[in-house]
Design a protein around this motif. Sequence first.
Motif, PDB file in Angstrom:
ATOM      1  N   ASP A  90       0.813  -1.217   0.000  1.00 11.46           N
ATOM      2  CA  ASP A  90       0.000   0.000   0.000  1.00 11.46           C
ATOM      3  C   ASP A  90       0.846   1.266   0.000  1.00 11.46           C
ATOM      4  O   ASP A  90       0.332   2.352   0.239  1.00 11.46           O
ATOM      5  CB  ASP A  90      -0.951   0.000   1.198  1.00 11.46           C
ATOM      6  N   CYS A  91       2.153   1.112  -0.256  1.00 10.76           N
ATOM      7  CA  CYS A  91       3.086   2.241  -0.332  1.00 10.76           C
ATOM      8  C   CYS A  91       3.304   2.928   1.013  1.00 10.76           C
ATOM      9  O   CYS A  91       3.820   4.055   1.067  1.00 10.76           O
ATOM     10  CB  CYS A  91       2.631   3.272  -1.373  1.00 10.76           C
ATOM     11  N   THR A  92       2.923   2.279   2.103  1.00 11.41           N
ATOM     12  CA  THR A  92       3.225   2.835   3.426  1.00 11.41           C
ATOM     13  C   THR A  92       4.702   2.644   3.716  1.00 11.41           C
ATOM     14  O   THR A  92       5.246   1.547   3.569  1.00 11.41           O
ATOM     15  CB  THR A  92       2.392   2.136   4.509  1.00 11.41           C
ATOM     16  N   TYR A  93       5.361   3.721   4.122  1.00 14.64           N
ATOM     17  CA  TYR A  93       6.804   3.685   4.385  1.00 14.64           C
ATOM     18  C   TYR A  93       7.084   3.111   5.765  1.00 14.64           C
ATOM     19  O   TYR A  93       6.522   3.563   6.764  1.00 14.64           O
ATOM     20  CB  TYR A  93       7.377   5.095   4.291  1.00 14.64           C
ATOM     21  N   GLU A  94       7.945   2.109   5.832  1.00 15.94           N
ATOM     22  CA  GLU A  94       8.431   1.538   7.083  1.00 15.94           C
ATOM     23  C   GLU A  94       9.949   1.510   7.016  1.00 15.94           C
ATOM     24  O   GLU A  94      10.523   0.771   6.218  1.00 15.94           O
ATOM     25  CB  GLU A  94       7.875   0.132   7.286  1.00 15.94           C
ATOM     26  N   GLN A  95      10.595   2.329   7.855  1.00 10.99           N
ATOM     27  CA  GLN A  95      12.039   2.494   7.724  1.00 10.99           C
ATOM     28  C   GLN A  95      12.836   1.185   7.798  1.00 10.99           C
ATOM     29  O   GLN A  95      13.705   0.959   6.948  1.00 10.99           O
ATOM     30  CB  GLN A  95      12.567   3.482   8.764  1.00 10.99           C
ATOM     31  N   PRO A  96      12.603   0.299   8.766  1.00  5.04           N
ATOM     32  CA  PRO A  96      13.425  -0.919   8.816  1.00  5.04           C
ATOM     33  C   PRO A  96      13.354  -1.742   7.537  1.00  5.04           C
ATOM     34  O   PRO A  96      14.342  -2.347   7.119  1.00  5.04           O
ATOM     35  CB  PRO A  96      12.841  -1.686  10.006  1.00  5.04           C
ATOM     36  N   ARG A  97      12.195  -1.764   6.914  1.00  2.00           N
ATOM     37  CA  ARG A  97      12.004  -2.559   5.699  1.00  2.00           C
ATOM     38  C   ARG A  97      12.435  -1.808   4.445  1.00  2.00           C
ATOM     39  O   ARG A  97      13.111  -2.373   3.569  1.00  2.00           O
ATOM     40  CB  ARG A  97      10.527  -2.932   5.580  1.00  2.00           C
ATOM     41  N   ASP A  98      12.067  -0.524   4.350  1.00  2.00           N
ATOM     42  CA  ASP A  98      12.246   0.220   3.104  1.00  2.00           C
ATOM     43  C   ASP A  98      13.523   1.048   3.062  1.00  2.00           C
ATOM     44  O   ASP A  98      13.916   1.495   1.974  1.00  2.00           O
ATOM     45  CB  ASP A  98      11.048   1.151   2.891  1.00  2.00           C
ATOM     46  N   CYS A  99      14.155   1.258   4.195  1.00  2.00           N
ATOM     47  CA  CYS A  99      15.354   2.094   4.240  1.00  2.00           C
ATOM     48  C   CYS A  99      16.402   1.447   5.137  1.00  2.00           C
ATOM     49  O   CYS A  99      16.771   1.995   6.184  1.00  2.00           O
ATOM     50  CB  CYS A  99      14.995   3.484   4.744  1.00  2.00           C
ATOM     51  N   PRO A 100      16.902   0.258   4.778  1.00  2.00           N
ATOM     52  CA  PRO A 100      17.878  -0.434   5.621  1.00  2.00           C
ATOM     53  C   PRO A 100      19.131   0.402   5.828  1.00  2.00           C
ATOM     54  O   PRO A 100      19.641   1.027   4.898  1.00  2.00           O
ATOM     55  CB  PRO A 100      18.176  -1.713   4.833  1.00  2.00           C
ATOM     56  N   GLU A 101      19.571   0.449   7.075  1.00  2.00           N
ATOM     57  CA  GLU A 101      20.774   1.207   7.462  1.00  2.00           C
ATOM     58  C   GLU A 101      20.626   2.704   7.177  1.00  2.00           C
ATOM     59  O   GLU A 101      21.612   3.426   7.111  1.00  2.00           O
ATOM     60  CB  GLU A 101      22.011   0.655   6.757  1.00  2.00           C
ATOM     61  N   GLY A 102      19.395   3.154   7.006  1.00  2.00           N
ATOM     62  CA  GLY A 102      19.177   4.579   6.779  1.00  2.00           C
ATOM     63  C   GLY A 102      19.653   5.070   5.434  1.00  2.00           C
ATOM     64  O   GLY A 102      19.841   6.278   5.234  1.00  2.00           O
ATOM     65  N   LYS A 103      19.803   4.169   4.470  1.00  2.00           N
ATOM     66  CA  LYS A 103      20.320   4.546   3.155  1.00  2.00           C
ATOM     67  C   LYS A 103      19.176   4.663   2.154  1.00  2.00           C
ATOM     68  O   LYS A 103      18.891   3.757   1.380  1.00  2.00           O
ATOM     69  CB  LYS A 103      21.352   3.525   2.685  1.00  2.00           C
ATOM     70  N   CYS A 104      18.502   5.796   2.201  1.00  2.00           N
ATOM     71  CA  CYS A 104      17.437   6.077   1.241  1.00  2.00           C
ATOM     72  C   CYS A 104      17.150   7.573   1.268  1.00  2.00           C
ATOM     73  O   CYS A 104      17.651   8.306   2.125  1.00  2.00           O
ATOM     74  CB  CYS A 104      16.173   5.277   1.566  1.00  2.00           C
TER      75      CYS A 104
END
Length: 256
Positions: A90-104
Amino acid sequence: MNSAVRVLMAAGFAALVATPHQAHAWGANGHRLIAELAEAKLPAATRAKVQELLKLEPGATLVSIATWADETRSPSTAAWHYVNFARGGDCTYEQPRDCPEGKCVVVALERNLAVLASAQPAEERLTALKWVVHLVGDVHQPLHAGFADDKGGNLFQLRAFNRGTNLHSLWDGGVILNWPGGEEQLRAAVTTAAAPQAVGKPSEWASEACRVAAAPDFYPEERMVPDSYFERWRPVIAERLNAAAARLAVLLAKTL
């Protein structure tokens, strides 16, 4: 598909597999237009603070720094320009899943906003300003908040404007560079586009962009892209650029 087109598209595919996510969101023209329109919306006090930082580089303007992040791109910062979502969600952003290590792009933008708002040396705050101006543009490009399975449209090959390309590059610059009437008509379309309903925050902007990429007709059914595709999506591109400019202006006014 004739042999010449097949060879061209195969070559493009091979290059993209080797160097994913090398396209630059909105291209130089789009990023500069966002900066230009955002600057016009800045309160006088904010504009003065921006100019104070820009004085560190004689001749620099908000428009001229808008492409700095692409011009100085390196392997260590390449992932700062985008965020990958899972297709079918559903395009909901979840940092641990969508931005590993804060690289996004979401975390990179938040991190540079914190530096810009801090008491760090002016040189570091200027660098942060360059990142903020650029990344706000990036996060509004749907394929910089696209899907991991095709590397944000980089692996979706097609042909448009008489050349082989891919969906990511088409949205980054192809449609803008081939805008009917050229740059002035593009500017007119952007300035008259619907304003964003809410300012929000970077993670919400990423989700918003993702939902555009997830629309049923976003990926063209015909690999030889018809004119009807551009007629359908030019207004959305104008709205995305307008939203980026409006939100960048608000963000700078809140941060500086």
